[in-house]
Design a protein around this motif. Structure first.
Motif, PDB file in Angstrom:
ATOM      1  N   TYR A   8       0.830  -1.220   0.000  1.00 18.46           N
ATOM      2  CA  TYR A   8       0.000   0.000   0.000  1.00 18.46           C
ATOM      3  C   TYR A   8       0.862   1.268   0.000  1.00 18.46           C
ATOM      4  O   TYR A   8       0.510   2.269  -0.607  1.00 18.46           O
ATOM      5  CB  TYR A   8      -0.897   0.040   1.236  1.00 18.46           C
ATOM      6  N   TYR A   9       1.995   1.199   0.705  1.00 19.16           N
ATOM      7  CA  TYR A   9       2.815   2.411   0.862  1.00 19.16           C
ATOM      8  C   TYR A   9       3.677   2.708  -0.357  1.00 19.16           C
ATOM      9  O   TYR A   9       4.485   3.639  -0.335  1.00 19.16           O
ATOM     10  CB  TYR A   9       3.669   2.311   2.132  1.00 19.16           C
ATOM     11  N   GLN A  10       3.463   1.931  -1.450  1.00 20.85           N
ATOM     12  CA  GLN A  10       4.057   2.373  -2.721  1.00 20.85           C
ATOM     13  C   GLN A  10       3.440   3.723  -3.097  1.00 20.85           C
ATOM     14  O   GLN A  10       4.026   4.505  -3.827  1.00 20.85           O
ATOM     15  CB  GLN A  10       3.789   1.351  -3.843  1.00 20.85           C
ATOM     16  N   LEU A  38       2.252   4.180  17.830  1.00 19.36           N
ATOM     17  CA  LEU A  38       2.195   2.737  17.548  1.00 19.36           C
ATOM     18  C   LEU A  38       1.394   2.493  16.270  1.00 19.36           C
ATOM     19  O   LEU A  38       0.205   2.798  16.205  1.00 19.36           O
ATOM     20  CB  LEU A  38       1.553   2.001  18.731  1.00 19.36           C
ATOM     21  N   GLY A  39       2.071   1.934  15.258  1.00 22.28           N
ATOM     22  CA  GLY A  39       1.450   1.784  13.945  1.00 22.28           C
ATOM     23  C   GLY A  39       1.535   3.108  13.207  1.00 22.28           C
ATOM     24  O   GLY A  39       0.558   3.617  12.674  1.00 22.28           O
ATOM     25  N   CYS A  40       2.753   3.654  13.160  1.00 22.78           N
ATOM     26  CA  CYS A  40       2.954   5.020  12.627  1.00 22.78           C
ATOM     27  C   CYS A  40       2.852   5.080  11.109  1.00 22.78           C
ATOM     28  O   CYS A  40       2.760   6.175  10.542  1.00 22.78           O
ATOM     29  CB  CYS A  40       4.318   5.545  13.061  1.00 22.78           C
ATOM     30  N   GLY A  43       4.379   7.834   8.768  1.00 20.28           N
ATOM     31  CA  GLY A  43       4.726   8.995   9.586  1.00 20.28           C
ATOM     32  C   GLY A  43       3.772  10.164   9.409  1.00 20.28           C
ATOM     33  O   GLY A  43       4.115  11.305   9.714  1.00 20.28           O
ATOM     34  N   ARG A  44       2.570   9.876   8.964  1.00 20.74           N
ATOM     35  CA  ARG A  44       1.580  10.957   8.769  1.00 20.74           C
ATOM     36  C   ARG A  44       1.441  11.810  10.027  1.00 20.74           C
ATOM     37  O   ARG A  44       1.337  13.037   9.938  1.00 20.74           O
ATOM     38  CB  ARG A  44       0.213  10.338   8.415  1.00 20.74           C
ATOM     39  N   ASP A  45       1.442  11.160  11.213  1.00 22.54           N
ATOM     40  CA  ASP A  45       1.334  11.895  12.478  1.00 22.54           C
ATOM     41  C   ASP A  45       2.712  12.118  13.107  1.00 22.54           C
ATOM     42  O   ASP A  45       2.996  13.194  13.632  1.00 22.54           O
ATOM     43  CB  ASP A  45       0.472  11.118  13.483  1.00 22.54           C
ATOM     44  N   MET A  59       6.602   3.265  15.548  1.00 20.54           N
ATOM     45  CA  MET A  59       6.809   1.817  15.364  1.00 20.54           C
ATOM     46  C   MET A  59       5.764   1.274  14.399  1.00 20.54           C
ATOM     47  O   MET A  59       4.581   1.590  14.496  1.00 20.54           O
ATOM     48  CB  MET A  59       6.686   1.105  16.722  1.00 20.54           C
ATOM     49  N   ASP A  60       6.237   0.461  13.466  1.00 21.09           N
ATOM     50  CA  ASP A  60       5.323  -0.157  12.495  1.00 21.09           C
ATOM     51  C   ASP A  60       6.001  -1.411  11.953  1.00 21.09           C
ATOM     52  O   ASP A  60       7.233  -1.495  11.926  1.00 21.09           O
ATOM     53  CB  ASP A  60       5.031   0.810  11.338  1.00 21.09           C
ATOM     54  N   ARG A  61       5.199  -2.373  11.508  1.00 24.28           N
ATOM     55  CA  ARG A  61       5.847  -3.557  10.932  1.00 24.28           C
ATOM     56  C   ARG A  61       6.140  -3.375   9.446  1.00 24.28           C
ATOM     57  O   ARG A  61       6.780  -4.232   8.837  1.00 24.28           O
ATOM     58  CB  ARG A  61       5.022  -4.800  11.193  1.00 24.28           C
ATOM     59  N   SER A  85       8.770  -3.190  13.800  1.00 25.07           N
ATOM     60  CA  SER A  85       8.476  -4.257  14.749  1.00 25.07           C
ATOM     61  C   SER A  85       6.972  -4.450  14.872  1.00 25.07           C
ATOM     62  O   SER A  85       6.181  -3.593  14.465  1.00 25.07           O
ATOM     63  CB  SER A  85       9.071  -3.873  16.114  1.00 25.07           C
ATOM     64  N   ASP A  86       6.602  -5.570  15.454  1.00 24.60           N
ATOM     65  CA  ASP A  86       5.198  -5.845  15.758  1.00 24.60           C
ATOM     66  C   ASP A  86       4.830  -5.105  17.046  1.00 24.60           C
ATOM     67  O   ASP A  86       5.401  -5.378  18.105  1.00 24.60           O
ATOM     68  CB  ASP A  86       5.016  -7.356  15.949  1.00 24.60           C
ATOM     69  N   ILE A  87       3.906  -4.173  16.950  1.00 27.50           N
ATOM     70  CA  ILE A  87       3.581  -3.358  18.136  1.00 27.50           C
ATOM     71  C   ILE A  87       3.027  -4.214  19.275  1.00 27.50           C
ATOM     72  O   ILE A  87       3.151  -3.852  20.438  1.00 27.50           O
ATOM     73  CB  ILE A  87       2.593  -2.209  17.808  1.00 27.50           C
ATOM     74  N   LEU A 101      -2.374   6.006  19.007  1.00 24.48           N
ATOM     75  CA  LEU A 101      -2.859   4.858  18.221  1.00 24.48           C
ATOM     76  C   LEU A 101      -3.884   5.402  17.232  1.00 24.48           C
ATOM     77  O   LEU A 101      -5.049   5.627  17.585  1.00 24.48           O
ATOM     78  CB  LEU A 101      -3.486   3.818  19.149  1.00 24.48           C
ATOM     79  N   ASP A 102      -3.430   5.684  16.033  1.00 20.71           N
ATOM     80  CA  ASP A 102      -4.305   6.282  15.024  1.00 20.71           C
ATOM     81  C   ASP A 102      -4.718   5.212  14.006  1.00 20.71           C
ATOM     82  O   ASP A 102      -3.860   4.664  13.291  1.00 20.71           O
ATOM     83  CB  ASP A 102      -3.559   7.435  14.323  1.00 20.71           C
ATOM     84  N   SER A 103      -6.005   4.947  13.961  1.00 23.86           N
ATOM     85  CA  SER A 103      -6.575   3.991  12.994  1.00 23.86           C
ATOM     86  C   SER A 103      -6.000   2.589  13.176  1.00 23.86           C
ATOM     87  O   SER A 103      -5.751   1.882  12.201  1.00 23.86           O
ATOM     88  CB  SER A 103      -6.336   4.478  11.553  1.00 23.86           C
TER      89      SER A 103
HETATM   90  C1  LIG Z   1      -4.527   2.117   8.860  1.00 18.98           C
HETATM   91  S1  LIG Z   1      -2.782   2.230   8.931  1.00 18.98           S
HETATM   92  C2  LIG Z   1      -2.579   3.658   9.967  1.00 18.98           C
HETATM   93  C3  LIG Z   1      -1.195   4.269   9.882  1.00 18.98           C
HETATM   94  C4  LIG Z   1      -1.008   5.552  10.722  1.00 18.98           C
HETATM   95  N1  LIG Z   1      -1.331   5.345  12.108  1.00 18.98           N
HETATM   96  C5  LIG Z   1      -1.870   6.667  10.167  1.00 18.98           C
HETATM   97  O1  LIG Z   1      -2.926   6.954  10.736  1.00 18.98           O
HETATM   98  O2  LIG Z   1      -1.476   7.235   9.137  1.00 18.98           O
HETATM   99  C6  LIG Z   1      -2.350   0.912  10.005  1.00 18.98           C
HETATM  100  C7  LIG Z   1      -0.860   0.726  10.219  1.00 18.98           C
HETATM  101  O3  LIG Z   1      -0.656  -0.182  11.288  1.00 18.98           O
HETATM  102  C8  LIG Z   1       0.403  -1.053  10.977  1.00 18.98           C
HETATM  103  N2  LIG Z   1       0.177  -2.269  11.776  1.00 18.98           N
HETATM  104  C9  LIG Z   1      -0.941  -3.016  11.859  1.00 18.98           C
HETATM  105  N3  LIG Z   1      -0.759  -4.019  12.741  1.00 18.98           N
HETATM  106  C10 LIG Z   1       0.502  -3.898  13.212  1.00 18.98           C
HETATM  107  C11 LIG Z   1       1.283  -4.625  14.143  1.00 18.98           C
HETATM  108  N4  LIG Z   1       0.796  -5.696  14.761  1.00 18.98           N
HETATM  109  N5  LIG Z   1       2.541  -4.206  14.401  1.00 18.98           N
HETATM  110  C12 LIG Z   1       3.052  -3.123  13.768  1.00 18.98           C
HETATM  111  N6  LIG Z   1       2.370  -2.387  12.875  1.00 18.98           N
HETATM  112  C13 LIG Z   1       1.109  -2.768  12.604  1.00 18.98           C
HETATM  113  C14 LIG Z   1       0.296  -1.248   9.482  1.00 18.98           C
HETATM  114  O4  LIG Z   1       1.525  -1.672   8.926  1.00 18.98           O
HETATM  115  C15 LIG Z   1      -0.102   0.165   9.043  1.00 18.98           C
HETATM  116  O5  LIG Z   1       1.031   0.959   8.802  1.00 18.98           O
END
Ligand SMILES: C[S@@+](CC[C@H](N)C(=O)[O-])C[C@H]1O[C@@H](n2cnc3c(N)ncnc32)[C@H](O)[C@@H]1O
Length: 188
Positions: A8-10, A38-40, A43-45, A59-61, A85-87, A101-103
């Protein structure tokens, strides 16, 4: 490991601009504090929060998302650290003042227990005074489940609950959609 969001991030800046409501919240906070996103994603935020002067860890996987975020951080010399990493595995939460924790939560039937347990783990491991900021789509029972999860924990104080509209624009297809969003802030 195959990570869905790497694909998706392409698309750069997939989710567009940060919510003004979230930026207004951080603009009012002391800048000598530490933020964990967490789940950045890309880097939008995390990027604009670091631009405000906060020391931010994202942190994001998705390695692709982290690489894109860190490229901006390097160019602008921002106080931003990226961790791939896995959050859900995180244990060291006590050093942060804000957890964002956004979305990140959808509370689907399959994920609900795991997500609620993860929120409870975060609450247990953060220090007193730490804020948790949840931005969540306001559809179905998502907000209700989130509220039940935070309100059932007597250690938390509810500080803000804001409604706003998030507009998503797909630059490739030109498709534009809006969704109701909530920003819920609690403090331990
Ligand atoms: C809907 S996107 C939101 C990204 C960001 N928070 C934003 O609002 O722009 C969800 C993000 O969570 C990450 N993600 C989902 N589950 C995860 C996990 N268990 N560990 C790390 N990252 C995770 C995904 O890779 C993705 O980047």
């Amino acid at each position: 490991m195959k990570v869905t969001y790497d694909k998706y991030y392409q698309t750069e800046n997939l989710f567009g601009l940060p919510y003004p409501e979230l930026m207004d919240f951080f603009a009012d906070q002391p800048k000598t504090t530490r933020v964990l996103d967490l789940g950045c994603g890309q880097g939008r935020d995390a990027i604009p929060i670091a631009r405000l002067g906060f020391e931010v860890t994202g942190m994001d996987r998705s390695q692709v998302g982290i690489d894109q975020m860190m490229q901006v951080a390097r160019i602008e010399n921002l106080p931003l650290t990226g961790i791939t990493s896995d959050i859900y595995e995180i244990e060291d939460l006590a050093e942060y003042d804000f957890i964002l924790l956004d979305s990140m939560f959808h509370f689907t039937k399959n994920d609900r227990n795991r997500e609620v347990k993860f929120i409870q783990k975060i609450i247990a491991k953060i220090k007193d005074g730490c804020h948790i900021i949840f931005c969540i789509q306001d559809t179905g029972k998502k907000v209700k489940i989130l509220n039940q999860t935070v309100d059932s924990n007597e250690k938390l104080e509810r500080l803000a609950d804001r409604t706003f509209i998030y507009t998503f624009e797909d630059n490739e297809t030109g498709h534009r959609s809006t969704s109701d969003y909530r920003m819920i802030v609690v403090r331990k």
